[in-house]
Enzyme design. Structure first.
Site, PDB file in Angstrom:
ATOM      1  N   ARG A 182     -46.259  33.266  34.910  1.00  0.00           N
ATOM      2  CA  ARG A 182     -46.039  31.824  34.990  1.00  0.00           C
ATOM      3  C   ARG A 182     -47.098  31.101  34.179  1.00  0.00           C
ATOM      4  O   ARG A 182     -48.223  31.593  34.028  1.00  0.00           O
ATOM      5  CB  ARG A 182     -46.073  31.335  36.442  1.00  0.00           C
ATOM      6  CG  ARG A 182     -47.458  31.257  37.041  1.00  0.00           C
ATOM      7  CD  ARG A 182     -47.435  30.991  38.541  1.00  0.00           C
ATOM      8  NE  ARG A 182     -46.747  29.777  38.902  1.00  0.00           N
ATOM      9  CZ  ARG A 182     -47.331  28.590  39.027  1.00  0.00           C
ATOM     10  NH1 ARG A 182     -48.632  28.458  38.768  1.00  0.00           N
ATOM     11  NH2 ARG A 182     -46.655  27.529  39.390  1.00  0.00           N
ATOM     12  N   CYS A 235     -58.958  15.790  45.399  1.00  0.00           N
ATOM     13  CA  CYS A 235     -60.024  14.806  45.559  1.00  0.00           C
ATOM     14  C   CYS A 235     -60.299  14.209  44.185  1.00  0.00           C
ATOM     15  O   CYS A 235     -60.433  14.950  43.208  1.00  0.00           O
ATOM     16  CB  CYS A 235     -61.292  15.468  46.111  1.00  0.00           C
ATOM     17  SG  CYS A 235     -62.710  14.338  46.168  1.00  0.00           S
ATOM     18  N   ASN A 275     -36.234  28.570  49.147  1.00  0.00           N
ATOM     19  CA  ASN A 275     -36.658  28.669  47.751  1.00  0.00           C
ATOM     20  C   ASN A 275     -35.563  29.272  46.895  1.00  0.00           C
ATOM     21  O   ASN A 275     -35.350  28.863  45.752  1.00  0.00           O
ATOM     22  CB  ASN A 275     -37.934  29.515  47.672  1.00  0.00           C
ATOM     23  CG  ASN A 275     -38.623  29.393  46.346  1.00  0.00           C
ATOM     24  OD1 ASN A 275     -38.176  29.962  45.357  1.00  0.00           O
ATOM     25  ND2 ASN A 275     -39.723  28.645  46.299  1.00  0.00           N
ATOM     26  N   CYS A 307     -62.876  11.978  43.663  1.00  0.00           N
ATOM     27  CA  CYS A 307     -64.237  11.441  43.607  1.00  0.00           C
ATOM     28  C   CYS A 307     -65.309  12.499  43.389  1.00  0.00           C
ATOM     29  O   CYS A 307     -66.194  12.331  42.556  1.00  0.00           O
ATOM     30  CB  CYS A 307     -64.567  10.698  44.903  1.00  0.00           C
ATOM     31  SG  CYS A 307     -63.604   9.218  45.205  1.00  0.00           S
ATOM     32  N   CYS A 324     -49.526  10.428  48.694  1.00  0.00           N
ATOM     33  CA  CYS A 324     -48.473  10.655  47.686  1.00  0.00           C
ATOM     34  C   CYS A 324     -47.090  10.707  48.297  1.00  0.00           C
ATOM     35  O   CYS A 324     -46.105  10.401  47.638  1.00  0.00           O
ATOM     36  CB  CYS A 324     -48.748  11.937  46.896  1.00  0.00           C
ATOM     37  SG  CYS A 324     -48.403  13.467  47.815  1.00  0.00           S
ATOM     38  N   GLN A 379     -66.984  10.963  49.294  1.00  0.00           N
ATOM     39  CA  GLN A 379     -67.420   9.766  48.560  1.00  0.00           C
ATOM     40  C   GLN A 379     -66.575   8.566  48.995  1.00  0.00           C
ATOM     41  O   GLN A 379     -66.975   7.823  49.873  1.00  0.00           O
ATOM     42  CB  GLN A 379     -67.362  10.021  47.057  1.00  0.00           C
ATOM     43  CG  GLN A 379     -68.464  10.965  46.585  1.00  0.00           C
ATOM     44  CD  GLN A 379     -68.520  11.132  45.073  1.00  0.00           C
ATOM     45  OE1 GLN A 379     -67.998  10.334  44.306  1.00  0.00           O
ATOM     46  NE2 GLN A 379     -69.172  12.196  44.621  1.00  0.00           N
ATOM     47  N   GLU A 405     -70.393   5.654  35.693  1.00  0.00           N
ATOM     48  CA  GLU A 405     -69.474   5.919  34.591  1.00  0.00           C
ATOM     49  C   GLU A 405     -69.910   7.018  33.612  1.00  0.00           C
ATOM     50  O   GLU A 405     -69.068   7.768  33.128  1.00  0.00           O
ATOM     51  CB  GLU A 405     -69.256   4.631  33.792  1.00  0.00           C
ATOM     52  CG  GLU A 405     -68.575   3.535  34.558  1.00  0.00           C
ATOM     53  CD  GLU A 405     -68.419   2.289  33.712  1.00  0.00           C
ATOM     54  OE1 GLU A 405     -67.309   2.026  33.272  1.00  0.00           O
ATOM     55  OE2 GLU A 405     -69.433   1.592  33.496  1.00  0.00           O
ATOM     56  N   SER A 416     -39.561  27.990  53.254  1.00  0.00           N
ATOM     57  CA  SER A 416     -38.965  29.286  53.577  1.00  0.00           C
ATOM     58  C   SER A 416     -38.556  30.035  52.316  1.00  0.00           C
ATOM     59  O   SER A 416     -38.274  29.435  51.271  1.00  0.00           O
ATOM     60  CB  SER A 416     -37.740  29.102  54.471  1.00  0.00           C
ATOM     61  OG  SER A 416     -36.711  28.425  53.766  1.00  0.00           O
TER      62      SER A 416
END
Length: 1349
Positions: free
Chosen positions: A432, A155, A360, A157, A50, A119, A1272, A356
């Site tokens: 939150r 993950c 923040n 998979c 990412c 996987q 599937e 840190s």
């Protein structure tokens, strides 16, 4: 201190896997700003997925030595964000340094592989490093430490269960479920789990095989770095690069000088804020100051509170607070507890380890979890600048103007943060709500504090801060001032909610809805009110009895627990040879290599001499004419070799598989945002992307711009053909029914989010126009065909190679072909090898996903629940080109009945043509959407008739040998068996009674339960789509090389094919090797799709092996006591061919759409799932309590692989139906373009109890060894969670007298759940505020003797 006066640039010294790395001050250092770029040159185990620290695939361990304490610290971090310069004097361990097959496989790697926790394997190195780092710090971790360590790893998979199973083997504590009344574990094979007389197994791995964890075998911290830390005087480090300079001072004075000289230079500690801005927004900072080595910014003092250095990591802060809470009186630690609560879910461990506290705070992000509670807790900031006195200001002053622009001057440095002790009569809380419970930015977060006059409930001081509502943290200042002197009672609550809503108006982004944010704002205050009310134990007797039980449960947040799981499958027959692997839980063939980082993926392939990198330039308009493309500035950029457009395509640029083309490069107009217009080829990925940003494109907007299904219907914009299925006489049947139900359900799209993005390496061979194309695809023959057509050469000049794919789920078919053509055209034009690797953001923008879906239905039924007639219309958003959309629409029709007999049915399916990137195949291929529509009206019938949903399902389920709505014969025996077993194993009715009792005893939390059946037809509709071939070579040393046309993308197909070959040739699996899938060896292979890969390729492998065995049989007969090697040697000497092809013609499938009948499928797979959930009615949050799955997969070839497929698909289904939400701008721009915006399920989302049982004694005569395709079907069973949530919401609405029908769409997010749990808070927000809830609450408080009104 000006930069000119700084010390000369030093050598950058650090260690990687015990080896010294010296990086002089080179421009490349700053081009490759993060560690991942440097590692990718030589160490490919650390995966780039990412790029923003959101997935954990690039996790490494960083170790540092502290000379004062003489301690070594180990922490996990994301290599994609870790600046190389920050590693001076540190040691980095990657997955290669943990263990390898060449040296020693580490116990972490071994157990993760043998527990089947891998996987596709792309996320596995990151998982290994998170677990490994945990074990370096805690040899026997607790379950809480395990879940915390994995919270930052995604993950796609496995569904996480096997990964957690591997982690459990390192725990000292017992993780037995003990969920039986007698305290026995579910693994004790009690009668309610197992059928008597059957030999079943519950273990997929044996712990006896595991090597022990020996900490003495770990890499030592490099002694040279210890000596450096102890003997070398600390000095300012300066590293100069091509575009920026990194300065790391060691004293506060130096830092102040630098900040005075460079006030605009950011201070970087963890790089979790500046890094993503540089990477994704293109922000360049010529000077970066790294203050982490400044002692003053790392000091911690405990004097009437805590003073914490601004450079302390969030993990350090967490530990400091935990220790302070354990050592201090409760009344002094309420602020500490509130901050600690937020820290537990803020980011993943990799982020907390480097981010840190000061960073923040000063970033002043709206989504900061900490700023609201720190501001409410009266925390102070210690600021310092050159030539000025130390300044101590309240943190709340940062947000006094509502924009976060106050107080801190550019030249000032935040040195420390003072967190005061709480006082007697003071209460502090933090709240939150996020799209996912952990490792997700909040939608709304809050910090609240109240101080009472001594021994009273009179408010002396009140602070309320919110994050997420506007551009920064905001204070409800007017509300707080108005409430000073008020009593903590109903009237105060009533007025506070009014005042807060009046004062705070949330700003919106990414399709947010203001109502949900407003509801959370007042709901959080109500919860704070309840918490304080419960805590108030004043002298006044009216508070002495506490809070009624039905309210108090909401005060407990949902927590992540390691799931207790069981997997049940039928053992092999007693007479089966121990060498025969079929039916046994065999480890994935590449499992160990996944875990050691040795498994090679497409982007891991070594660089080719002269290789160029490609960056694509995509459209920023949804529908427009291309007026001009100006590439002049881009061509002047450093390292740029050439720019490729549609004019450079030698032959085919538009592929007409139907009336509308699939397009390689946009030529004259664009039809979606994200369409590829041109591509820049340069000497590095960074140079290519920098140049691509300089390409200027002028557009002329075209009308209409169609983005939604509703707009497509309005403009009659569809791909042809439209499809229809009909049986019976629908119109006449509606005249006979007792009741009619009509409705519409919307189902959102879904991003594939395969961990490995789309990658291509095109290598021209230099003669005869040959080219090797290495690509991450499910369909190499299709890639070969498209590339050959684009280049205008015969297919025999293009060789497509696929070693393995890091996840696909349908997303690497046609789109991979278009991208391969882009790379191949660039390679052809430049005569260089070209590498194209899409970033996560570009991948999500360009490639499309699962089709958004609208189902309209009219259902006629009798009072006893029997369905008589159904009339439905399905609309799918196909996007801008046809891709697979018509086929998806057809499949949605064919499979819409799910498990139910519908005597009179009419159903239409339309593929809408819009200006979004074209949507494509995705696991389930239309069935998860159309079957959800069906299950939705099933529950609607239950509501209308007063029957339970499970009764309506049972009444209408296929029961006898009969025909489907397209006239294919069906035997539903195993459907009924799966349903009954799931009912029994889940103890459905017993738990339903317990849930009813729970709901009666809890007002703000409710549970729900649902059980859903599954009928999944297997087949591709046409014989030629399921043909397969295999090639088997036997070498003279007896080893076997196996090749087939299937693609390994996590489903274990190569493992299963080796199992097939092992059985057929009667040799151990260890003697069989699979190299790669290539069009060189297997021509004209079909796509690995539709769950039939094992079925068809298994038949081909079996055919090839039987051919070879037939040739060997005379030799074996002559020497029956000989060895395999003896027979092979003799065969060679007798000139017997030891190579054979195998072939399978495919299934005889057909469908006549004109007649509406046929046999498009070969067989059916059945199953059932029961899920239980618990919801928080104040926030809409939920947790998945338990899931039981029973699945008929015939005779499993590999139970470990098959159960892993079921679990992984199920969790992906949870994502589809409850979490994963794609958001677009009104102009068609995708906003959710990475894991920070788009949330897939994480460890915190899987059921706390997770059981999977494979139906025993099931046969399937149509597939290899009586197995069934399993990739599937399990995804649809995720909707059992959707309907369990609906059940919980129904309980809420019934209790509150909300009798009107309601619709819940997919994904069923917290926002929808909260809105459906209507109360005075939601009514207050929507402007129809009543007093029902408050009256209900306070009437009970009076009845309980708690309050006197």
């Amino acid at each position: 201190m000006a930069l000119q006066g700084a010390a000369a640039a030093q050598e950058l010294v650090f260690y990687v896997n015990g080896r010294k790395v010296i990086g002089a001050s080179k421009p490349e250092l700053f081009i490759n700003f993060s560690l991942i770029a440097a590692l990718s040159v030589r160490l490919t185990g650390t995966k780039y997925s990412c790029g923003g620290g959101g997935c954990g695939a690039c996790t490494v361990m960083v170790s540092s030595y502290e000379p004062t304490s003489k301690k070594i610290q180990h922490y996990s971090a994301n290599a994609c964000l870790l600046p190389i310069c920050s590693l001076y004097g540190k040691a980095v361990t990657t997955v290669e340094g943990v263990g390898s097959t060449e040296t020693r496989v580490h116990p972490v790697q071994e157990r993760l592989a043998k527990c089947h926790g891998s996987q596709c394997g792309f996320c596995t190195p990151g998982m290994v490093m998170s677990i490994y780092t945990l074990l370096r710090n805690h040899l026997e971790p607790t379950s809480e430490q395990i879940t915390a360590a994995l919270a930052g790893n995604l993950c796609r998979c496995t569904g996480y269960r096997p990964i957690l199973d591997a982690c459990k083997t390192f725990c000292e504590e017992s993780l037995c479920c003990q969920n039986k009344a007698n305290g026995k574990c579910c693994l004790d094979q009690d009668n309610d789990l197992f059928d008597k007389g059957e030999k079943v197994c519950t273990r997929l791995f044996s712990t006896d095989e595991f090597q022990p964890l020996d900490p003495t075998q770990e890499l030592i911290f490099p002694p040279e770095l210890m000596r450096m830390a102890e003997s070398q005087p600390k000095q300012t480090l300066v590293f100069r690069g091509e575009r920026m300079t990194w300065i790391s001072p060691v004293s506060l004075d130096e830092l102040l000088d630098l900040k005075a000289a460079y006030p605009k230079a950011p201070l970087v500690v963890g790089n979790t804020s500046v890094g993503p801005e540089m990477k994704f927004k293109g922000i360049l900072h010529p000077v970066v100051i790294a203050p982490a080595r400044v002692l003053d910014l790392n000091l911690v003092k405990c004097t009437d509170g805590l003073t914490i250095g601004a450079a302390c990591s969030l993990t350090v802060v967490k530990d400091i607070l935990t220790r302070a809470i354990s050592e201090s009186p409760v009344e002094k630690t309420k602020t500490f507890c509130a901050v600690l609560q937020q820290l537990r879910t803020l980011g993943g461990e990799q982020i907390r380890n480097v981010a840190s506290l000061g960073g923040n705070i000063v970033s002043r992000k709206s989504t900061s979890d900490l700023n609201p509670v720190l501001a409410a807790g009266n925390c102070m900031l210690n600021l310092l600048s050159r030539g000025k006195k130390r300044k101590l200001i309240p943190l709340s002053d940062l947000f006094a103007d509502g924009s976060g622009n106050n107080t801190i001057m550019p030249e000032e440095v935040l040195v420390s943060i003072y967190v005061p002790h709480s006082r007697k009569g003071e209460y502090v809380s933090a709240f939150r709500q996020a799209p996912r419970r952990e490792n997700a930015l909040p939608i709304i977060c809050a910090g609240m504090r109240v101080l009472f006059e001594e021994e009273t409930n009179i408010i002396k001081d009140l602070s309320i801060f919110y994050g997420g509502s506007v551009s920064t943290t905001i204070c409800a200042k007017q509300t707080c001032q108005a409430l000073i002197g008020r009593s903590w009672n109903e009237q105060m609550l009533n007025e506070t909610c009014r005042l807060i809503l009046k004062e705070i108006t949330p700003s919106l982004a990414w399709g947010d809805k203001a109502d949900y944010k407003k509801t959370l704002i007042v709901s959080f205050f109500y919860r704070f009110f309840l918490e304080v009310f419960l805590s108030l134990k004043t002298m006044d007797s009216c508070y002495s009895r506490g809070m009624p039980a039905e309210y108090s449960s909401v005060l407990q947040d949902f927590e992540t627990k390691i799931p207790q799981s069981i997997q049940i499958y039928q053992d092999v027959e007693r007479g089966q040879s121990p060498q025969d692997p079929v039916g046994r839980p065999i480890m994935h063939q590449s499992g160990i290599k996944h875990a050691t980082g040795e498994a090679v993926y497409n982007d891991d392939l070594p660089s080719v001499d002269g290789e160029l990198f490609l960056a694509v330039v995509t459209s920023s308009r949804a529908h427009a004419k291309i007026v001009s493309i100006d590439t002049s500035e881009a061509l002047k950029s450093p390292g740029v070799f050439d720019i490729i457009t549609a004019h450079d395509v030698p032959a085919t640029n538009e592929f007409y598989y139907s009336d509308d083309p699939e397009i390689v490069f946009a030529r004259n107009k664009v039809i979606c945002v994200g369409q590829i217009i041109c591509a820049v080829a340069a000497d590095s990925e960074v140079h290519a992307k920098q140049a691509a940003a300089k390409v200027k494109i002028e557009y002329e907007v075209l009308e209409p711009v169609i983005l939604t299904i509703e707009e497509a219907i309005k403009h009659n914009s569809f791909f042809e053909p439209k499809r229809k299925l009909e049986q019976g006489n629908v119109d006449e049947a509606f005249k006979t029914v007792d009741k009619i139900l009509e409705g519409v359900i919307h189902i959102g799209g879904q991003e594939h989010f395969y961990m490995e993005t789309q990658t291509v390496l095109a290598v021209p061979k230099g003669e005869d126009k040959e080219m090797d194309v290495y690509v991450s695809t499910q369909h190499p023959a299709f890639i070969q065909e498209m590339v050959a057509a684009s280049l205008g050469v015969p297919a025999n000049r293009i060789m497509c190679h696929v070693k393995r794919v890091g996840g696909a789920f349908g997303g690497k078919l046609l789109k991979a072909g278009l991208l391969a053509s882009v790379a191949a055209v660039a390679a052809k034009k430049t005569s260089r090898a070209v590498r194209l690797v899409l970033s996560r953001g570009d991948d999500m923008l360009i490639t499309g996903g699962r089709h958004p879906f609208v189902g309209k239905y009219k259902v006629g039924f009798m009072n006893d629940g029997r369905i008589v007639a159904v009339d439905t219309e399905f609309y799918i958003n196909g996007g801008c080109t046809p891709d697979e959309s018509v086929l998806v629409a057809e499949t949605s029709l064919l499979k819409m009945d799910n498990a139910y007999r519908i005597p009179n049915l009419r159903c239409w399916a339309y593929a809408c043509k819009t200006n979004l990137p074209s949507n494509t195949a995705f696991r389930g291929f239309g069935f998860p959407q159309s079957a959800l529509v069906t299950e939705n009206w099933i529950t609607g019938i239950a509501d209308k008739t007063g029957l339970s949903a499970e009764k309506v399902r049972e009444i209408n389920m296929y029961r006898e040998n009969e025909q489907t709505h397209f006239k294919q014969r069906l035997d539903p025996e195993n459907l009924i068996r799966c349903w009954n077993e799931c009912m029994e194993k889940s103890a459905y009715y017993k738990r339903k009674t317990a849930i009813k009792e729970f709901n009666e005893q809890n007002y703000w939390k409710k549970k729900g339960i649902a059980i859903v059946p599954l009928k999944f037809p297997l087949g591709l509709g046409t014989r030629y789509l399921s043909q397969a071939a295999a090639l088997v070579h036997i070498y003279t040393d007896g080893s076997v090389l196996l090749t087939h046309g299937g693609i390994e993308m996590g489903q274990g197909i190569h493992t299963k094919m080796i199992q097939v070959a092992s059985r057929e040739l009667n040799i151990p699996m260890s003697r069989i090797h699979f190299c790669e899938t290539s069009t060189k060896t297997i021509p004209n292979s079909c796509a690995s799709a539709g769950s039939v890969g094992t079925d068809v390729n298994g038949m081909a492998v079996k055919d090839a092996c039987q051919t070879l065995l037939k040739r060997l049989q005379p030799i074996i007969n002559k020497n029956p006591k000989g060895t395999w090697n003896d027979w092979i040697k003799e065969a060679f000497e007798q000139s017997v061919s030891l190579s054979a092809t195998g072939y399978f013609r495919g299934y005889n499938e057909n469908m006549d759409w004109e007649k509406g009948e046929g046999q498009p499928f070969t067989y059916f797979l059945f199953g059932a799932a029961c899920s239980e959930v618990e919801i928080n009615c104040l926030t809409g949050d939920h947790k998945n309590v338990r899931t039981d799955i029973v699945m008929d997969i015939g005779c499993s070839i590999n139970p470990a692989v098959d159960i892993g497929q079921i679990e992984g698909a199920f969790v992906q289904g949870i994502g589809l139906y409850t979490m994963e939400e794609l958001k677009y701008s009104p102009e068609g721009v995708l906003y959710t373009r990475g894991p920070n915006q788009y949330k897939i399920p994480a460890v915190c989302d899987i059921p706390e109890q997770f059981s999977v049982s494979l139906l025993s004694s099931s046969q399937n005569p149509y597939a290899i060894y009586s197995s069934k395709g399993i990739g599937e079907p399990g995804l649809f069973l995720g909707c059992s969670v959707f309907f369990a949530l609906r059940d919980a919401v129904t309980s809420v609405r019934n209790e509150r007298g909300l009798s009107q029908p309601f619709t819940l769409n997919s994904p069923l997010t917290a926002e929808q759940i909260r809105a459906a749990c209507a109360d005075d808070f939601t009514e207050m927000v929507t402007g129809t505020w009543g007093t029902g809830m408050f009256n209900y609450l306070w009437r009970d408080l009076v009845n309980f003797g708690i309050l006197t009104l």
